[in-house]
Write a protein that holds these residues in place. Structure first.
Motif, PDB file in Angstrom:
ATOM      1  N   GLU A 160      -5.576   0.087   3.173  1.00 21.67           N
ATOM      2  CA  GLU A 160      -6.627   0.179   2.149  1.00 21.67           C
ATOM      3  C   GLU A 160      -6.021   0.162   0.750  1.00 21.67           C
ATOM      4  OE1 GLU A 160      -8.794   3.737   3.175  1.00 21.67           O
ATOM      5  OE2 GLU A 160     -10.289   2.567   4.284  1.00 21.67           O
ATOM      6  N   SER A 161      -4.950   0.908   0.552  1.00 21.07           N
ATOM      7  CA  SER A 161      -4.292   0.941  -0.760  1.00 21.07           C
ATOM      8  C   SER A 161      -3.735  -0.427  -1.136  1.00 21.07           C
ATOM      9  CB  SER A 161      -3.162   1.972  -0.761  1.00 21.07           C
ATOM     10  OG  SER A 161      -3.672   3.272  -0.603  1.00 21.07           O
TER      11      SER A 161
ATOM     12  N   GLY B  36       0.791  -1.223   0.000  1.00 20.58           N
ATOM     13  CA  GLY B  36       0.000   0.000   0.000  1.00 20.58           C
ATOM     14  C   GLY B  36       0.821   1.270   0.000  1.00 20.58           C
TER      15      GLY B  36
ATOM     16  N   GLU C 271      -6.653  -2.575  -2.248  1.00 18.67           N
ATOM     17  CA  GLU C 271      -7.073  -2.129  -3.583  1.00 18.67           C
ATOM     18  C   GLU C 271      -6.084  -2.598  -4.650  1.00 18.67           C
ATOM     19  OE1 GLU C 271      -9.970  -0.623  -4.307  1.00 18.67           O
ATOM     20  OE2 GLU C 271     -10.568  -0.448  -2.200  1.00 18.67           O
TER      21      GLU C 271
ATOM     22  N   ASP D  94      -4.664   4.097   5.647  1.00 19.07           N
ATOM     23  CA  ASP D  94      -4.624   4.416   4.211  1.00 19.07           C
ATOM     24  C   ASP D  94      -3.748   3.423   3.447  1.00 19.07           C
ATOM     25  OD1 ASP D  94      -6.235   6.650   4.657  1.00 19.07           O
ATOM     26  OD2 ASP D  94      -4.503   7.983   4.887  1.00 19.07           O
ATOM     27  N   HIS D  95      -2.599   3.080   4.013  1.00 19.36           N
ATOM     28  CA  HIS D  95      -1.706   2.136   3.338  1.00 19.36           C
ATOM     29  C   HIS D  95      -2.329   0.740   3.249  1.00 19.36           C
ATOM     30  CE1 HIS D  95       1.411   5.030   2.923  1.00 19.36           C
ATOM     31  NE2 HIS D  95       1.790   5.028   4.194  1.00 19.36           N
TER      32      HIS D  95
END
Length: 108
Positions: free
Chosen positions: A87-88, A48, A91, A84-85
């Motif tokens: 989630e990235s 991420g 994804e 955030d990392h």
């Protein structure tokens, strides 16, 4: 293949967003993950943030296992962008993190 379920990653993401109030829960949850799951979580974090590419997942997991010198929860909490990392990373592996997180919030 990711050695930790998307549901568990989503739980970590949710707890990471609430670290100021849920640090003990975060620590307990991550500490209860087995070694493979913890390595998968770190590998996902690295993907991420761009340290590894998604196609290098297996290498990232091996590296996480080989370089684990700090408790996983403490290591991950060192990043101000942990949620955030993660989630990235999901994804990048083709997993819709928002859908998985929403499932956790749905009443049973």
């Amino acid at each position: 293949m990711l050695p930790i379920s998307a549901d568990k990653v989503a739980e970590v993401i949710i707890l990471a967003r609430e670290l100021d109030r849920a640090e003990n829960e975060f620590d307990g949850f991550v500490d209860r993950l087995n070694e493979d799951e913890q390595a998968g979580l770190v590998a996902l974090f690295w993907i991420g943030r761009g340290t590894f590419d998604p196609e290098d997942l297996a290498e990232a997991v091996r590296t996480a296992m080989a370089e684990a010198t700090t408790p996983t929860a403490r290591y991950l909490k060192g990043s101000p962008h942990l949620a955030d990392h993660l989630e990235s990373g999901l994804e990048a592996l083709g997993i819709d993190s928002s859908a998985v997180e929403d499932e956790l919030y749905r009443p049973v």
